[in-house]
Write a protein that holds these residues in place. Structure first.
Motif, PDB file in Angstrom:
ATOM      1  N   GLU A 213       0.824  -1.208   0.000  1.00  0.00           N
ATOM      2  CA  GLU A 213       0.000   0.000   0.000  1.00  0.00           C
ATOM      3  C   GLU A 213       0.860   1.261   0.000  1.00  0.00           C
ATOM      4  O   GLU A 213       0.614   2.203  -0.765  1.00  0.00           O
ATOM      5  N   ALA A 214       1.883   1.299   0.847  1.00  0.00           N
ATOM      6  CA  ALA A 214       2.759   2.465   0.916  1.00  0.00           C
ATOM      7  C   ALA A 214       3.547   2.626  -0.375  1.00  0.00           C
ATOM      8  O   ALA A 214       3.749   3.744  -0.858  1.00  0.00           O
ATOM      9  N   GLY A 215       4.006   1.530  -0.975  1.00  0.00           N
ATOM     10  CA  GLY A 215       4.750   1.618  -2.217  1.00  0.00           C
ATOM     11  C   GLY A 215       3.900   2.122  -3.374  1.00  0.00           C
ATOM     12  O   GLY A 215       4.354   2.935  -4.183  1.00  0.00           O
ATOM     13  N   ASN A 216       2.667   1.645  -3.463  1.00  0.00           N
ATOM     14  CA  ASN A 216       1.788   2.079  -4.544  1.00  0.00           C
ATOM     15  C   ASN A 216       1.431   3.559  -4.439  1.00  0.00           C
ATOM     16  O   ASN A 216       1.133   4.207  -5.454  1.00  0.00           O
ATOM     17  N   ARG A 217       1.450   4.094  -3.235  1.00  0.00           N
ATOM     18  CA  ARG A 217       1.116   5.507  -3.030  1.00  0.00           C
ATOM     19  C   ARG A 217       2.357   6.385  -2.897  1.00  0.00           C
ATOM     20  O   ARG A 217       2.247   7.559  -2.534  1.00  0.00           O
ATOM     21  N   LEU A 218       3.530   5.800  -3.172  1.00  0.00           N
ATOM     22  CA  LEU A 218       4.807   6.525  -3.104  1.00  0.00           C
ATOM     23  C   LEU A 218       5.052   7.132  -1.725  1.00  0.00           C
ATOM     24  O   LEU A 218       5.708   8.161  -1.610  1.00  0.00           O
ATOM     25  N   ARG A 219       4.566   6.481  -0.689  1.00  0.00           N
ATOM     26  CA  ARG A 219       4.856   6.911   0.681  1.00  0.00           C
ATOM     27  C   ARG A 219       6.102   6.137   1.136  1.00  0.00           C
ATOM     28  O   ARG A 219       6.024   5.183   1.910  1.00  0.00           O
ATOM     29  N   THR A 220       7.233   6.586   0.617  1.00  0.00           N
ATOM     30  CA  THR A 220       8.480   5.848   0.820  1.00  0.00           C
ATOM     31  C   THR A 220       8.895   5.825   2.280  1.00  0.00           C
ATOM     32  O   THR A 220       9.447   4.824   2.755  1.00  0.00           O
ATOM     33  N   ALA A 221       8.658   6.905   3.003  1.00  0.00           N
ATOM     34  CA  ALA A 221       9.028   6.937   4.417  1.00  0.00           C
ATOM     35  C   ALA A 221       8.242   5.892   5.200  1.00  0.00           C
ATOM     36  O   ALA A 221       8.794   5.176   6.049  1.00  0.00           O
ATOM     37  N   GLU A 222       6.961   5.768   4.908  1.00  0.00           N
ATOM     38  CA  GLU A 222       6.139   4.752   5.578  1.00  0.00           C
ATOM     39  C   GLU A 222       6.566   3.347   5.154  1.00  0.00           C
ATOM     40  O   GLU A 222       6.534   2.409   5.956  1.00  0.00           O
ATOM     41  N   LEU A 223       6.969   3.218   3.897  1.00  0.00           N
ATOM     42  CA  LEU A 223       7.476   1.927   3.415  1.00  0.00           C
ATOM     43  C   LEU A 223       8.710   1.501   4.195  1.00  0.00           C
ATOM     44  O   LEU A 223       8.829   0.345   4.635  1.00  0.00           O
ATOM     45  N   LEU A 224       9.638   2.430   4.398  1.00  0.00           N
ATOM     46  CA  LEU A 224      10.849   2.112   5.162  1.00  0.00           C
ATOM     47  C   LEU A 224      10.519   1.861   6.630  1.00  0.00           C
ATOM     48  O   LEU A 224      11.160   1.032   7.285  1.00  0.00           O
ATOM     49  N   ALA A 225       9.521   2.558   7.155  1.00  0.00           N
ATOM     50  CA  ALA A 225       9.103   2.302   8.540  1.00  0.00           C
ATOM     51  C   ALA A 225       8.551   0.890   8.688  1.00  0.00           C
ATOM     52  O   ALA A 225       8.821   0.194   9.674  1.00  0.00           O
ATOM     53  N   GLY A 226       7.792   0.437   7.688  1.00  0.00           N
ATOM     54  CA  GLY A 226       7.301  -0.939   7.711  1.00  0.00           C
ATOM     55  C   GLY A 226       8.419  -1.956   7.617  1.00  0.00           C
ATOM     56  O   GLY A 226       8.393  -3.000   8.284  1.00  0.00           O
ATOM     57  N   LEU A 227       9.416  -1.655   6.782  1.00  0.00           N
ATOM     58  CA  LEU A 227      10.579  -2.545   6.688  1.00  0.00           C
ATOM     59  C   LEU A 227      11.327  -2.612   8.015  1.00  0.00           C
ATOM     60  O   LEU A 227      11.835  -3.673   8.403  1.00  0.00           O
ATOM     61  N   LEU A 228      11.385  -1.488   8.717  1.00  0.00           N
ATOM     62  CA  LEU A 228      12.028  -1.477  10.028  1.00  0.00           C
ATOM     63  C   LEU A 228      11.279  -2.373  11.009  1.00  0.00           C
ATOM     64  O   LEU A 228      11.898  -3.137  11.767  1.00  0.00           O
ATOM     65  N   CYS A 229       9.947  -2.299  10.987  1.00  0.00           N
ATOM     66  CA  CYS A 229       9.150  -3.173  11.853  1.00  0.00           C
ATOM     67  C   CYS A 229       9.389  -4.638  11.520  1.00  0.00           C
ATOM     68  O   CYS A 229       9.504  -5.487  12.416  1.00  0.00           O
ATOM     69  N   LEU A 230       9.499  -4.930  10.225  1.00  0.00           N
ATOM     70  CA  LEU A 230       9.740  -6.307   9.806  1.00  0.00           C
ATOM     71  C   LEU A 230      11.114  -6.791  10.259  1.00  0.00           C
ATOM     72  O   LEU A 230      11.277  -7.932  10.712  1.00  0.00           O
ATOM     73  N   THR A 231      12.110  -5.923  10.165  1.00  0.00           N
ATOM     74  CA  THR A 231      13.458  -6.280  10.603  1.00  0.00           C
ATOM     75  C   THR A 231      13.501  -6.543  12.101  1.00  0.00           C
ATOM     76  O   THR A 231      14.099  -7.526  12.563  1.00  0.00           O
ATOM     77  N   VAL A 232      12.848  -5.672  12.868  1.00  0.00           N
ATOM     78  CA  VAL A 232      12.820  -5.844  14.322  1.00  0.00           C
ATOM     79  C   VAL A 232      12.116  -7.144  14.693  1.00  0.00           C
ATOM     80  O   VAL A 232      12.554  -7.878  15.596  1.00  0.00           O
ATOM     81  N   LEU A 233      11.030  -7.457  13.993  1.00  0.00           N
ATOM     82  CA  LEU A 233      10.308  -8.699  14.254  1.00  0.00           C
ATOM     83  C   LEU A 233      11.208  -9.906  14.015  1.00  0.00           C
ATOM     84  O   LEU A 233      11.252 -10.838  14.830  1.00  0.00           O
ATOM     85  N   GLY A 234      11.930  -9.905  12.902  1.00  0.00           N
ATOM     86  CA  GLY A 234      12.837 -11.020  12.622  1.00  0.00           C
ATOM     87  C   GLY A 234      13.942 -11.150  13.649  1.00  0.00           C
ATOM     88  O   GLY A 234      14.286 -12.255  14.071  1.00  0.00           O
ATOM     89  N   LEU A 235      14.507 -10.013  14.072  1.00  0.00           N
ATOM     90  CA  LEU A 235      15.567 -10.040  15.080  1.00  0.00           C
ATOM     91  C   LEU A 235      15.052 -10.563  16.419  1.00  0.00           C
ATOM     92  O   LEU A 235      15.740 -11.329  17.104  1.00  0.00           O
ATOM     93  N   LEU A 236      13.843 -10.173  16.787  1.00  0.00           N
ATOM     94  CA  LEU A 236      13.278 -10.635  18.064  1.00  0.00           C
ATOM     95  C   LEU A 236      13.029 -12.142  18.039  1.00  0.00           C
ATOM     96  O   LEU A 236      13.298 -12.834  19.031  1.00  0.00           O
ATOM     97  N   LEU A 237      12.510 -12.648  16.931  1.00  0.00           N
ATOM     98  CA  LEU A 237      12.282 -14.088  16.832  1.00  0.00           C
ATOM     99  C   LEU A 237      13.597 -14.855  16.869  1.00  0.00           C
ATOM    100  O   LEU A 237      13.700 -15.904  17.503  1.00  0.00           O
ATOM    101  N   ASN A 238      14.607 -14.328  16.190  1.00  0.00           N
ATOM    102  CA  ASN A 238      15.919 -14.973  16.213  1.00  0.00           C
ATOM    103  C   ASN A 238      16.501 -14.971  17.613  1.00  0.00           C
ATOM    104  O   ASN A 238      17.037 -15.989  18.079  1.00  0.00           O
ATOM    105  N   ALA A 239      16.392 -13.831  18.311  1.00  0.00           N
ATOM    106  CA  ALA A 239      16.907 -13.745  19.684  1.00  0.00           C
ATOM    107  C   ALA A 239      16.154 -14.687  20.613  1.00  0.00           C
ATOM    108  O   ALA A 239      16.756 -15.312  21.497  1.00  0.00           O
ATOM    109  N   ALA A 240      14.832 -14.810  20.408  1.00  0.00           N
ATOM    110  CA  ALA A 240      14.043 -15.718  21.248  1.00  0.00           C
ATOM    111  C   ALA A 240      14.468 -17.164  21.026  1.00  0.00           C
ATOM    112  O   ALA A 240      14.566 -17.951  21.984  1.00  0.00           O
ATOM    113  N   ALA A 241      14.747 -17.527  19.769  1.00  0.00           N
ATOM    114  CA  ALA A 241      15.191 -18.891  19.489  1.00  0.00           C
ATOM    115  C   ALA A 241      16.562 -19.160  20.105  1.00  0.00           C
ATOM    116  O   ALA A 241      16.814 -20.245  20.653  1.00  0.00           O
ATOM    117  N   VAL A 242      17.462 -18.181  20.035  1.00  0.00           N
ATOM    118  CA  VAL A 242      18.791 -18.341  20.638  1.00  0.00           C
ATOM    119  C   VAL A 242      18.678 -18.477  22.153  1.00  0.00           C
ATOM    120  O   VAL A 242      19.337 -19.334  22.772  1.00  0.00           O
TER     121      VAL A 242
END
Length: 251
Positions: A213-242
């Protein structure tokens, strides 16, 4: 406190990269829609925070369901085929085939099976298919890695197959299974996002849909914010597994 020096280097590098990014965007007058500075991403993260947080929880829930499904199917199948060499030779090529088949190729088929009304089930199934092989391979490798001397000792004492499995092979497989779980945790998140992308349905309302949705509307800042949330989610799951691995192996 002992691990504090290990954290200083990556945090310092991240801050330096963010400062360079911010300065470059301002000095070169880069258009915001092309590459927003970190300050704009932070503003977008605050403004779209509630929506992104809800979508992050949705993606997290689907990833966890996929991880549990992959653990049950992959671990159970590995446990079953470890009891027979013939079964292992028959099943392993099929497991590899699931691993090497691109998710984008089977996503339309899975979506047809579940229907657009149950797109979340299709996403969970596809994410579980991505996370399946590390768990299957890790558990099966671990079950086959028991100390040969201990195997002969169990033969000497005429241990039953169940005693051998419970007292020797399962403890030997535990480190391998936990490493497979760590890898599968990250793959479950990737699989959930890619599956939602491919499904093209906004019914799940996960992070992938917000990114589209953010990409189609050229809301690049919101797109990067979503990517940040996705990165944090992956890091938290990895840390929980470790952390889980350390707690279990400590015993």
């Amino acid at each position: 406190m002992r691990r504090l020096p290990d954290l200083i280097a990556p945090v310092a590098l991240t801050l330096v990269l963010l400062a360079v990014w911010e300065a470059a965007c301002r000095l070169l007058a880069v258009p915001v829609y092309f590459l927003p500075p970190p300050s704009a991403v932070a503003v977008a993260l605050v403004q779209a925070g509630p929506v992104l947080f809800a979508s992050t929880l949705t993606t997290f829930g689907m990833a966890m369901q996929a991880l549990v499904l992959a653990a049950v199917v992959g671990g159970g199948l590995a446990l079953a085929v470890s009891l027979s060499d013939a079964a292992e030779r028959a099943v392993r090529p099929l497991a590899v085939a699931v691993q090497v088949t691109p998710i984008v190729a089977i996503a339309p088929l899975v979506l047809i099976w579940f229907g657009l009304d149950h797109a979340d089930r299709a996403v969970v199934t596809l994410a579980a298919a991505v996370a399946f092989f590390p768990l299957f391979s890790g558990v099966l490798t671990g079950l086959k890695s028991a100390d040969p001397d201990l195997e002969r000792l169990f033969d000497l004492y005429r241990a039953t197959p169940l005693q051998r499995l419970w007292r020797l092979r399962l403890p030997s497989a535990l480190p391998f299974a936990l490493e497979g779980l760590r890898v599968a945790a990250g793959l479950a998140v990737i699989g959930a996002v890619v599956a939602e992308f491919v499904s093209g349905s906004g019914a799940t309302q996960g992070l992938a849909w917000r990114l589209l949705e953010a990409g189609n509307r050229l809301r690049t800042a919101e797109l990067l914010a979503g990517l940040l949330c996705l990165t944090v989610l992956g890091l938290l799951l990895n840390a929980a597994a470790v952390l889980l691995g350390r707690l279990v192996l400590r015993r």
